[in-house]
Scaffold this active site. Structure first.
Site, PDB file in Angstrom:
ATOM      1  N   HIS A  88       0.804  -1.218   0.000  1.00 14.95           N
ATOM      2  CA  HIS A  88       0.000   0.000   0.000  1.00 14.95           C
ATOM      3  C   HIS A  88       0.837   1.269   0.000  1.00 14.95           C
ATOM      4  O   HIS A  88       0.464   2.259  -0.636  1.00 14.95           O
ATOM      5  CB  HIS A  88      -0.950  -0.004   1.190  1.00 14.95           C
ATOM      6  CG  HIS A  88      -1.981  -1.075   1.109  1.00 14.95           C
ATOM      7  ND1 HIS A  88      -2.621  -1.591   2.216  1.00 14.95           N
ATOM      8  CD2 HIS A  88      -2.491  -1.761   0.044  1.00 14.95           C
ATOM      9  CE1 HIS A  88      -3.471  -2.531   1.840  1.00 14.95           C
ATOM     10  NE2 HIS A  88      -3.408  -2.648   0.530  1.00 14.95           N
TER      11      HIS A  88
ATOM     12  N   HIS B 232      -7.479  -8.677  -8.120  1.00 15.58           N
ATOM     13  CA  HIS B 232      -7.934  -9.451  -6.951  1.00 15.58           C
ATOM     14  C   HIS B 232      -8.158  -8.447  -5.819  1.00 15.58           C
ATOM     15  O   HIS B 232      -7.331  -8.315  -4.918  1.00 15.58           O
ATOM     16  CB  HIS B 232      -6.895 -10.499  -6.550  1.00 15.58           C
ATOM     17  CG  HIS B 232      -6.582 -11.501  -7.631  1.00 15.58           C
ATOM     18  ND1 HIS B 232      -5.763 -11.198  -8.696  1.00 15.58           N
ATOM     19  CD2 HIS B 232      -6.972 -12.795  -7.798  1.00 15.58           C
ATOM     20  CE1 HIS B 232      -5.647 -12.274  -9.480  1.00 15.58           C
ATOM     21  NE2 HIS B 232      -6.375 -13.242  -8.958  1.00 15.58           N
TER      22      HIS B 232
ATOM     23  N   SER C 120      -6.239  -2.069  -0.980  1.00  9.52           N
ATOM     24  CA  SER C 120      -5.663  -1.329  -2.104  1.00  9.52           C
ATOM     25  C   SER C 120      -6.706  -0.589  -2.939  1.00  9.52           C
ATOM     26  O   SER C 120      -6.419   0.519  -3.423  1.00  9.52           O
ATOM     27  CB  SER C 120      -4.800  -2.248  -2.969  1.00  9.52           C
ATOM     28  OG  SER C 120      -5.407  -3.494  -3.183  1.00  9.52           O
TER      29      SER C 120
ATOM     30  N   GLU D 281     -13.133  -9.089  -8.354  1.00 11.66           N
ATOM     31  CA  GLU D 281     -13.092  -9.950  -7.171  1.00 11.66           C
ATOM     32  C   GLU D 281     -14.050 -11.111  -7.382  1.00 11.66           C
ATOM     33  O   GLU D 281     -15.238 -10.896  -7.643  1.00 11.66           O
ATOM     34  CB  GLU D 281     -13.446  -9.169  -5.909  1.00 11.66           C
ATOM     35  CG  GLU D 281     -13.509 -10.012  -4.651  1.00 11.66           C
ATOM     36  CD  GLU D 281     -12.237 -10.815  -4.403  1.00 11.66           C
ATOM     37  OE1 GLU D 281     -12.354 -12.043  -4.214  1.00 11.66           O
ATOM     38  OE2 GLU D 281     -11.136 -10.206  -4.412  1.00 11.66           O
TER      39      GLU D 281
ATOM     40  N   ASP E  81     -13.471 -13.524 -13.250  1.00  2.41           N
ATOM     41  CA  ASP E  81     -12.158 -14.162 -13.158  1.00  2.41           C
ATOM     42  C   ASP E  81     -11.096 -13.225 -13.717  1.00  2.41           C
ATOM     43  O   ASP E  81     -11.153 -12.817 -14.875  1.00  2.41           O
ATOM     44  CB  ASP E  81     -12.160 -15.469 -13.940  1.00  2.41           C
ATOM     45  CG  ASP E  81     -10.779 -16.103 -14.001  1.00  2.41           C
ATOM     46  OD1 ASP E  81     -10.163 -16.278 -12.931  1.00  2.41           O
ATOM     47  OD2 ASP E  81     -10.311 -16.400 -15.112  1.00  2.41           O
ATOM     48  N   ALA E  82     -10.121 -12.894 -12.890  1.00  2.94           N
ATOM     49  CA  ALA E  82      -9.114 -11.912 -13.279  1.00  2.94           C
ATOM     50  C   ALA E  82      -8.281 -12.353 -14.469  1.00  2.94           C
ATOM     51  O   ALA E  82      -7.878 -11.531 -15.301  1.00  2.94           O
ATOM     52  CB  ALA E  82      -8.195 -11.623 -12.095  1.00  2.94           C
TER      53      ALA E  82
ATOM     54  N   ASP F 175      -2.624  -9.035  -7.516  1.00  2.00           N
ATOM     55  CA  ASP F 175      -2.362  -9.401  -6.119  1.00  2.00           C
ATOM     56  C   ASP F 175      -3.177 -10.640  -5.743  1.00  2.00           C
ATOM     57  O   ASP F 175      -4.078 -10.567  -4.908  1.00  2.00           O
ATOM     58  CB  ASP F 175      -2.720  -8.205  -5.228  1.00  2.00           C
ATOM     59  CG  ASP F 175      -2.555  -8.491  -3.755  1.00  2.00           C
ATOM     60  OD1 ASP F 175      -1.792  -9.416  -3.409  1.00  2.00           O
ATOM     61  OD2 ASP F 175      -3.200  -7.808  -2.948  1.00  2.00           O
TER      62      ASP F 175
END
EC number: 2.1.1.266
Length: 256
Positions: free
Chosen positions: A19, A42, A95, A113, A137-138, A158
């Protein structure tokens, strides 16, 4: 899969590393008036309470953010002050909220997410910020949505690293986005563990010439995570100094 919930770890030394650097990079990228795009793969729930049952169970924040008092005028101080003003002194931003606190009207934010509970909490936390929040889904969505407009941007990858191959998948995703969207900086966070799986991640990103920041810290008496790393592809001019400032601000708990 989808069992990880960050509330148990919010505000720990790894969060501090991520961060503080994130805040400095956003401050760097928003020096000029033109807008930027921020994409996070994420995102978690975005906002945490350091007096929650989850946080108190692990006590990790007591070894992290609660030991620090960033100076006024620093990017992370501005973010923390804004969050605490709105949500109380025990609130801690994930974040997405760090980014939202520092972004401007001309900037764009997209968050992903997959965890159902985390996604629902994220949507609630980000209401009113203008962020687009996807239950997606990232590894599919981040590629499909890039490049973004405005073209200057920052991507944070992340993942929870719940499975061994996530190191390689995160690296491959970063490289795909970097090739599709060269105007953006792509930052990958990873844990430093005795197993050393992060070495595969860095090897797969090597062709992109990433700026790498790795720190060590003491957490839970040295059990588990020994430190954390950030690998940044397409780091903007001045990123070296921005990362150095972030590490200096967190130097009471992070070892560069």
């Amino acid at each position: 899969m989808l069992s990880y919930q960050h509330a148990y770890h919010a505000g720990n030394p790894a969060d501090v590393h991520k961060h503080f650097v994130l805040a400095e990079l956003i401050r760097l990228l928003t020096k000029k008036d033109r807008g930027i795009s921020y994409l996070e793969t994420h995102a978690g729930r975005g906002l945490y309470d350091l007096t929650s049952q989850e946080s108190l169970k692990t006590g990790e924040a007591a070894e992290g953010i609660t030991l620090l008092d960033p100076p006024k005028g620093s990017a992370i101080n501005d973010a923390l002050r804004m969050i605490r003003t709105h949500y109380g002194e025990t609130a801690y931003p994930g974040s997405p909220m760090v980014a939202a606190s520092l972004l401007r009207e001309q900037d764009r934010m997209v968050l992903m997410e997959m965890h159902p509970q985390e996604h629902a909490a994220l949507k609630k936390a980000m209401k009113g910020t203008g962020a687009a929040v996807h239950n997606r889904d990232a590894y599919e969505g981040a590629v499909a949505l890039t490049p973004m407009e405005p073209r200057r941007g920052l991507v944070l990858i992340d993942p929870p690293y719940e499975v061994k191959d996530e190191y390689g998948r995160a690296a491959d995703l970063a490289m795909k986005i970097h090739k599709r969207w060269p105007e953006a900086a792509v930052m990958v966070w990873y844990p430093l563990l005795d197993a050393g799986r992060h070495k595969d991640l860095l090897a797969r990103m090597a062709d992109g010439g990433p700026l790498v920041s790795e720190v060590g810290f003491d957490l839970k008496g040295g059990k588990g995570m020994k430190g954390s790393g950030l690998a940044i592809l397409g780091a903007p001019y001045g990123a070296d100094a921005a990362v150095a400032r972030a590490i200096h601000l967190a130097s009471p708990i992070l070892r560069a």
